[in-house]
Design a protein around this motif. Sequence first.
Motif, PDB file in Angstrom:
ATOM      1  N   ALA A  37       0.775  -1.143  -0.068  1.00  0.00           N
ATOM      2  CA  ALA A  37       0.019   0.084  -0.133  1.00  0.00           C
ATOM      3  C   ALA A  37       0.780   1.142  -0.057  1.00  0.00           C
ATOM      4  CB  ALA A  37      -0.819   0.101   1.232  1.00  0.00           C
ATOM      5  N   GLN A  38       2.116   1.235   0.769  1.00  0.00           N
ATOM      6  CA  GLN A  38       2.924   2.395   0.757  1.00  0.00           C
ATOM      7  C   GLN A  38       3.578   2.624  -0.535  1.00  0.00           C
ATOM      8  OE1 GLN A  38       5.872   1.204   3.603  1.00  0.00           O
ATOM      9  NE2 GLN A  38       4.967   2.788   5.042  1.00  0.00           N
ATOM     10  N   MET A  39       3.754   1.645  -1.328  1.00  0.00           N
ATOM     11  CA  MET A  39       4.336   1.877  -2.738  1.00  0.00           C
ATOM     12  C   MET A  39       3.249   2.293  -3.682  1.00  0.00           C
ATOM     13  SD  MET A  39       6.661  -1.799  -3.323  1.00  0.00           S
ATOM     14  CE  MET A  39       7.980  -2.014  -2.195  1.00  0.00           C
ATOM     15  N   ARG A  40       2.048   1.869  -3.441  1.00  0.00           N
ATOM     16  CA  ARG A  40       0.974   2.357  -4.180  1.00  0.00           C
ATOM     17  C   ARG A  40       0.678   3.730  -3.934  1.00  0.00           C
ATOM     18  NH1 ARG A  40      -4.234  -1.039  -2.876  1.00  0.00           N
ATOM     19  NH2 ARG A  40      -5.054   0.626  -4.345  1.00  0.00           N
ATOM     20  N   HIS A  41       0.805   4.433  -2.827  1.00  0.00           N
ATOM     21  CA  HIS A  41       0.431   5.743  -2.712  1.00  0.00           C
ATOM     22  C   HIS A  41       1.763   6.557  -2.816  1.00  0.00           C
ATOM     23  CE1 HIS A  41      -3.418   5.249  -0.938  1.00  0.00           C
ATOM     24  NE2 HIS A  41      -2.683   4.331  -0.078  1.00  0.00           N
ATOM     25  N   SER A  42       2.983   5.714  -3.002  1.00  0.00           N
ATOM     26  CA  SER A  42       4.366   6.699  -3.364  1.00  0.00           C
ATOM     27  C   SER A  42       4.905   6.063  -4.646  1.00  0.00           C
ATOM     28  CB  SER A  42       5.093   6.753  -2.097  1.00  0.00           C
ATOM     29  OG  SER A  42       4.492   7.455  -0.988  1.00  0.00           O
ATOM     30  N   PRO A  43       4.494   6.000  -5.613  1.00  0.00           N
ATOM     31  CA  PRO A  43       5.251   5.459  -6.692  1.00  0.00           C
ATOM     32  C   PRO A  43       6.458   5.892  -7.111  1.00  0.00           C
ATOM     33  CG  PRO A  43       3.274   6.686  -7.671  1.00  0.00           C
ATOM     34  CD  PRO A  43       3.320   6.565  -6.000  1.00  0.00           C
ATOM     35  N   ASP A  44       6.728   6.944  -6.804  1.00  0.00           N
ATOM     36  CA  ASP A  44       8.039   7.355  -6.983  1.00  0.00           C
ATOM     37  C   ASP A  44       9.197   6.512  -6.294  1.00  0.00           C
ATOM     38  OD1 ASP A  44       6.905   8.973  -4.742  1.00  0.00           O
ATOM     39  OD2 ASP A  44       8.711   9.281  -4.162  1.00  0.00           O
ATOM     40  N   LYS A  45       8.689   5.983  -5.167  1.00  0.00           N
ATOM     41  CA  LYS A  45       9.824   4.961  -4.656  1.00  0.00           C
ATOM     42  C   LYS A  45      10.124   3.851  -5.421  1.00  0.00           C
ATOM     43  CE  LYS A  45       8.275   6.100   0.274  1.00  0.00           C
ATOM     44  NZ  LYS A  45       7.488   5.699   1.597  1.00  0.00           N
ATOM     45  N   LEU A  46       9.410   3.614  -6.498  1.00  0.00           N
ATOM     46  CA  LEU A  46       9.795   2.456  -7.525  1.00  0.00           C
ATOM     47  C   LEU A  46      10.729   2.897  -8.731  1.00  0.00           C
ATOM     48  CD1 LEU A  46       6.203   0.569  -7.326  1.00  0.00           C
ATOM     49  CD2 LEU A  46       8.491  -0.022  -6.059  1.00  0.00           C
ATOM     50  N   LEU A  47      10.813   4.041  -8.779  1.00  0.00           N
ATOM     51  CA  LEU A  47      11.660   4.607 -10.114  1.00  0.00           C
ATOM     52  C   LEU A  47      12.998   3.857 -10.206  1.00  0.00           C
ATOM     53  CD1 LEU A  47      11.287   8.598  -9.900  1.00  0.00           C
ATOM     54  CD2 LEU A  47      10.262   6.952 -11.308  1.00  0.00           C
ATOM     55  N   ASP A  48      13.695   3.442  -9.039  1.00  0.00           N
ATOM     56  CA  ASP A  48      14.857   2.855  -9.030  1.00  0.00           C
ATOM     57  C   ASP A  48      14.693   1.451  -9.685  1.00  0.00           C
ATOM     58  OD1 ASP A  48      13.543   1.922  -6.728  1.00  0.00           O
ATOM     59  OD2 ASP A  48      15.440   1.691  -5.532  1.00  0.00           O
ATOM     60  N   SER A  49      13.636   0.558  -9.023  1.00  0.00           N
ATOM     61  CA  SER A  49      13.341  -0.574  -9.597  1.00  0.00           C
ATOM     62  C   SER A  49      12.825  -0.524 -11.186  1.00  0.00           C
ATOM     63  CB  SER A  49      12.157  -1.397  -8.936  1.00  0.00           C
ATOM     64  OG  SER A  49      12.714  -1.353  -7.516  1.00  0.00           O
ATOM     65  N   THR A  50      12.359   0.563 -11.374  1.00  0.00           N
ATOM     66  CA  THR A  50      11.745   0.536 -13.155  1.00  0.00           C
ATOM     67  C   THR A  50      12.880   1.107 -14.009  1.00  0.00           C
ATOM     68  OG1 THR A  50       9.507   1.525 -12.092  1.00  0.00           O
ATOM     69  CG2 THR A  50       9.849   1.912 -14.432  1.00  0.00           C
ATOM     70  N   LEU A  51      13.592   1.830 -13.462  1.00  0.00           N
ATOM     71  CA  LEU A  51      14.621   2.599 -14.578  1.00  0.00           C
ATOM     72  C   LEU A  51      16.013   1.993 -14.342  1.00  0.00           C
ATOM     73  CD1 LEU A  51      13.801   6.320 -14.109  1.00  0.00           C
ATOM     74  CD2 LEU A  51      12.995   4.848 -15.824  1.00  0.00           C
ATOM     75  N   LEU A  52      16.595   1.598 -13.317  1.00  0.00           N
ATOM     76  CA  LEU A  52      17.756   1.008 -13.056  1.00  0.00           C
ATOM     77  C   LEU A  52      18.139  -0.261 -14.071  1.00  0.00           C
ATOM     78  CD1 LEU A  52      20.234   1.747 -11.540  1.00  0.00           C
ATOM     79  CD2 LEU A  52      19.628   0.067  -9.760  1.00  0.00           C
ATOM     80  N   PRO A  53      17.135  -1.179 -14.087  1.00  0.00           N
ATOM     81  CA  PRO A  53      17.382  -2.346 -14.865  1.00  0.00           C
ATOM     82  C   PRO A  53      17.733  -1.925 -16.357  1.00  0.00           C
ATOM     83  CG  PRO A  53      15.085  -2.456 -14.143  1.00  0.00           C
ATOM     84  CD  PRO A  53      16.041  -1.476 -13.570  1.00  0.00           C
ATOM     85  N   VAL A  54      16.569  -1.022 -16.759  1.00  0.00           N
ATOM     86  CA  VAL A  54      16.523  -0.549 -18.299  1.00  0.00           C
ATOM     87  C   VAL A  54      18.047   0.103 -18.370  1.00  0.00           C
ATOM     88  CG1 VAL A  54      15.535   0.896 -20.187  1.00  0.00           C
ATOM     89  CG2 VAL A  54      14.237  -0.392 -18.287  1.00  0.00           C
ATOM     90  N   VAL A  55      18.469   1.033 -17.653  1.00  0.00           N
ATOM     91  CA  VAL A  55      19.608   1.550 -17.840  1.00  0.00           C
ATOM     92  C   VAL A  55      20.982   0.681 -17.846  1.00  0.00           C
ATOM     93  CG1 VAL A  55      21.407   3.389 -16.620  1.00  0.00           C
ATOM     94  CG2 VAL A  55      18.871   3.670 -16.817  1.00  0.00           C
ATOM     95  N   PHE A  56      20.916  -0.162 -16.767  1.00  0.00           N
ATOM     96  CA  PHE A  56      22.035  -1.234 -17.078  1.00  0.00           C
ATOM     97  C   PHE A  56      22.182  -2.059 -18.312  1.00  0.00           C
ATOM     98  CE2 PHE A  56      22.990  -1.748 -12.060  1.00  0.00           C
ATOM     99  CZ  PHE A  56      23.721  -0.683 -11.905  1.00  0.00           C
ATOM    100  N   LEU A  57      20.926  -2.523 -18.515  1.00  0.00           N
ATOM    101  CA  LEU A  57      20.756  -3.359 -19.744  1.00  0.00           C
ATOM    102  C   LEU A  57      21.291  -2.687 -21.068  1.00  0.00           C
ATOM    103  CD1 LEU A  57      20.081  -5.861 -21.040  1.00  0.00           C
ATOM    104  CD2 LEU A  57      17.634  -4.818 -21.295  1.00  0.00           C
ATOM    105  N   LEU A  58      20.910  -1.381 -21.061  1.00  0.00           N
ATOM    106  CA  LEU A  58      21.275  -0.531 -22.282  1.00  0.00           C
ATOM    107  C   LEU A  58      22.811  -0.346 -22.268  1.00  0.00           C
ATOM    108  CD1 LEU A  58      18.099   1.817 -22.767  1.00  0.00           C
ATOM    109  CD2 LEU A  58      18.942  -0.134 -24.115  1.00  0.00           C
ATOM    110  N   LEU A  59      23.207   0.298 -21.213  1.00  0.00           N
ATOM    111  CA  LEU A  59      24.482   0.558 -20.882  1.00  0.00           C
ATOM    112  C   LEU A  59      25.538  -0.470 -21.035  1.00  0.00           C
ATOM    113  CD1 LEU A  59      26.730   3.160 -19.824  1.00  0.00           C
ATOM    114  CD2 LEU A  59      26.287   2.047 -17.637  1.00  0.00           C
ATOM    115  N   PHE A  60      25.456  -1.787 -20.509  1.00  0.00           N
ATOM    116  CA  PHE A  60      26.159  -2.869 -20.471  1.00  0.00           C
ATOM    117  C   PHE A  60      26.054  -3.291 -21.934  1.00  0.00           C
ATOM    118  CE2 PHE A  60      25.917  -3.429 -15.749  1.00  0.00           C
ATOM    119  CZ  PHE A  60      26.826  -2.672 -15.568  1.00  0.00           C
ATOM    120  N   LEU A  61      25.117  -3.292 -22.574  1.00  0.00           N
ATOM    121  CA  LEU A  61      24.929  -4.067 -23.887  1.00  0.00           C
ATOM    122  C   LEU A  61      25.693  -3.522 -25.220  1.00  0.00           C
ATOM    123  CD1 LEU A  61      23.321  -6.057 -25.813  1.00  0.00           C
ATOM    124  CD2 LEU A  61      21.646  -4.564 -25.813  1.00  0.00           C
ATOM    125  N   TYR A  62      25.423  -1.893 -25.013  1.00  0.00           N
ATOM    126  CA  TYR A  62      26.147  -1.181 -26.023  1.00  0.00           C
ATOM    127  C   TYR A  62      27.637  -0.442 -25.760  1.00  0.00           C
ATOM    128  CZ  TYR A  62      21.591  -1.272 -28.174  1.00  0.00           C
ATOM    129  OH  TYR A  62      20.348  -1.701 -28.842  1.00  0.00           O
TER     130      TYR A  62
END
Length: 273
Positions: A37-62
């Motif tokens: 419920a805390q995550m639902r009310h504060s979705p900004d706390k999930l930014l690291d879980s949302t963006l970090l895997p994408v950044v790592f994948l693109l960075l390491f891949l290329y």
Amino acid sequence: MTAMTTVAGGVRTEPPRRIGPRRTLRHSLTLAWRKVAQMRHSPDKLLDSTLLPVVFLLLFLYVFGGAVAGDTHAYLQQLLPGLVAQMTMFAMLGLGVALNEDIKKGVFDRFRSLPISRSAPLTGAVLGETVRFCITMVMLVVTGTLLGFRFGNDPLSVLAAFGLAYVFYLAVCWISVLVGLVAPSPESVQGTAFIFVMPLTFGSSVLIADTSTMPGWLQAWAKVNPVTHLADALRALMLGGPVGNSVWYTLAWAAGIVVVTCPLAIGMYARRV
């Protein structure tokens, strides 16, 4: 809570009623839902879980794709399972920070006054982090699929791979819990956890499946590194090929981590709050 009864004009303290495994599980799930419920009310706390895997994948891949495998598509096939192992470690970092913040705010003092299991607040926090893990894995798989990654094994084996990663994730979450209870501030939790996570993730087979190109001392570290066993098991389950003992080593490490850190965390919780 301790029950009080009046006897002959005085007060007698009765021992608290024992809380069994079923009630402990119910209390833990209730507190896990609080975390969700805390995550639902504060979705900004999930930014690291949302963006970090994408950044790592693109960075390491290329950055490393051409040097390691000759082209990015071939490297993507071995990189994504490795990043699943890496993000399994990174996804648990926020747990210790949130736990330390709750202690500072007095939330756990309130929990101690409730008739709930002593371990429920910690177990509930660990189970509640499942949402963070799932978001991280979905972002990795979706981004990897868009870039051309394809699973090379049957769906059951692929599900077993993510199940293995989840089991290991739940185990290392207890390390984050312990750090969150020991550290004096939320800021120090993040720094301490990174010092622990970085050698485990980058000194492993996460980025390169063949560790024979590493210096001898680093090869020795990679061979005993639990993240190496996890990454090797995930590659075998996702892409096909011999699994060997990697799955059993990973499960053994997960069990050992829980056996050591879980009692320490519960004992520290009893003294800290």
